[in-house]
Design an enzyme around this catalytic site. Sequence first.
Site, PDB file in Angstrom:
ATOM      1  N   MET A  59       2.908  -1.016   4.294  1.00 51.87           N
ATOM      2  CA  MET A  59       2.287   0.312   4.261  1.00 51.87           C
ATOM      3  C   MET A  59       3.372   1.376   4.208  1.00 51.87           C
ATOM      4  O   MET A  59       4.118   1.557   5.170  1.00 51.87           O
ATOM      5  CB  MET A  59       1.385   0.500   5.486  1.00 51.87           C
ATOM      6  CG  MET A  59       0.089  -0.310   5.414  1.00 51.87           C
ATOM      7  SD  MET A  59      -0.549  -0.790   7.045  1.00 51.87           S
ATOM      8  CE  MET A  59       0.499  -2.199   7.414  1.00 51.87           C
ATOM      9  N   ASP A  60       3.451   2.038   3.061  1.00 52.75           N
ATOM     10  CA  ASP A  60       4.424   3.112   2.882  1.00 52.75           C
ATOM     11  C   ASP A  60       3.788   4.227   2.045  1.00 52.75           C
ATOM     12  O   ASP A  60       4.461   4.864   1.248  1.00 52.75           O
ATOM     13  CB  ASP A  60       5.678   2.569   2.193  1.00 52.75           C
ATOM     14  CG  ASP A  60       6.891   3.462   2.423  1.00 52.75           C
ATOM     15  OD1 ASP A  60       6.808   4.362   3.277  1.00 52.75           O
ATOM     16  OD2 ASP A  60       7.899   3.265   1.728  1.00 52.75           O
ATOM     17  N   ALA A  61       2.493   4.455   2.250  1.00 51.23           N
ATOM     18  CA  ALA A  61       1.731   5.414   1.439  1.00 51.23           C
ATOM     19  C   ALA A  61       1.764   6.789   2.074  1.00 51.23           C
ATOM     20  O   ALA A  61       0.734   7.394   2.334  1.00 51.23           O
ATOM     21  CB  ALA A  61       0.288   4.947   1.281  1.00 51.23           C
ATOM     22  N   LEU A 103       0.844  -1.179   0.000  1.00 55.79           N
ATOM     23  CA  LEU A 103       0.000   0.000   0.000  1.00 55.79           C
ATOM     24  C   LEU A 103       0.888   1.240   0.000  1.00 55.79           C
ATOM     25  O   LEU A 103       1.475   1.591   1.023  1.00 55.79           O
ATOM     26  CB  LEU A 103      -0.920  -0.014   1.222  1.00 55.79           C
ATOM     27  CG  LEU A 103      -1.720  -1.310   1.442  1.00 55.79           C
ATOM     28  CD1 LEU A 103      -2.626  -1.172   2.654  1.00 55.79           C
ATOM     29  CD2 LEU A 103      -2.511  -1.690   0.206  1.00 55.79           C
TER      30      LEU A 103
END
Length: 551
Positions: free
Chosen positions: A410-412, A335
């Site tokens: 998760m790195d959004a 994400l």
Amino acid sequence: MSHEATVTSPETNATVNTAPRTASVLAGTVFLCGVGTLGVEMIASRLLAPYFGTSQPIWAAVIGLTLVYLAVGYHVGGRIADRYPDERLLYRLVLLSGVATALIPPLAAPILGFAQRAVAHLAVGGFIGALFGVLALFAVPVTLLAMVGPFAVRLQLHRAAAGVSVAGATAGTVSAISTVGSIIGTFLTVLVLIPAIGAAATTYVYAGLLVALGALGARGWGALLALALTTALAGYTFFSSGPIKSAGCDGCTLIAEYESPYNYIQVATRQDPEYGQQVVLLLNEGLAVHSIYNTAYDGDPLDTLTGGGPWDYFAIAPFVVPGRDPASVRSLAMLGSAAGTTPAQFLAIFGPDTHIDAVEIDPMIIDVGRRFFNMRDAATGPDHPNYRVYAEDARYWLATRGGVYDVIGMDAYHQPYIPFHLTTVEFFRLVQQHLAPDGVAVVNAGLGPDGDDRLSRAIVATMEQVFPQVIVIETAHLSNQIIIGVNRNVGDGYANLLDAYARIEHPALRRTLERVYVPTRQPAATYAPFTDDRAPVERLVDSLIFDALTR
């Protein structure tokens, strides 16, 4: 035969110009000025993005000051209209707003350059001064355009046979026409003009529109001079301009830049002592590298690593679960995949048939990944048939299209801010629902200067409301923490990683496992878990920035 007459207003004894322009012409003027008002505001946000980002505090500054300009314009415009209700004056105001808009690009460049240097040296006064200096550039055109509405109401009331008895209807109609124009200006600017021709050219589209509109009504030598000046400013801007700004990372050479509805995007190259030439992705203010591609990659998984950058740690996160084997890691949902660094590592390490769903909200970043970062998903060829990329909001995609995964990364995050809806208890419950029994949820959280981990601890406090165990490791560069949520208690996660290092023979996994650091905790602090109703993540990040700037 057309002619012009003047009469004296019985209410103010002012001379009123009754030029034979129809009500529809005046309505068209109001509409086009409404288009220009919000168009210019949208340009302001794009102009600031490469230097200040697109966070909520920046938007608050843009919107708040725009409202100030509008309030001043409405008040002053109404007073001038009552005193000098002359249509030619109205069009002179429009003409001046166009010239003021044309001045924005050449005047903004030196201010933004100063802002970049102020940020580089952590000069908080210069940073804030530059921000409000740029916003002040928009004060004149927006204030002048705000004067058009009350001016039009005054002129229409003079023409109306019923006079003040239709004042409410007249004011309402003018406001509605202006608002419709503003709606069109908003979407036209964001969805069509800026992606197609860029912010500078969009600025001159609006400047030209307003100058031409004003010239048609004002006429005379002044109008011709305004047209010539606007043309000259546009020519100067386009023939003397280079990139919007230089690449922000050390030793980087800019090779491409793009403007999308979501981001200002830079692609740059640099030389790395370990991996040779790299292509890097920078977004907006350029405070962080969002993707890396090592051009020397020829199939060796080691060449997909980034020397201890946060991307490397997503692949080792599953091994906090005791006894886990690399063959058991078969799926990833990423994400915030940017240009595809983490998916590329998973494919190289766990095999080309690994199931990967990568989500990146900006379609242009996906295109950049395919063009510059060797992103080879299912849409580009048969090499990786199970690697699919989706241009959607990460949380919406997971809720509506997500499957079950061994790893959900998760790195959004828009550096330095994190979208609040990706930090809440409700979001992590959704993530947990899409994890396999031994799956892991992996969050990349940046550290502040001197290892300030307040943001990380707030996210840990939130994840602990959902996951039975949360483990934190630190990256080799000591600038990020990797937060891992697991679906069951796995004991000593750090010991499990050491055991994996002893058991696993894969060189790329071993290289990253040997770069795992147990974070040195700061004094404990209590954080209330973030929820969809209350997630003050931007206020927390603002405090980190302010502390850094004032040290």
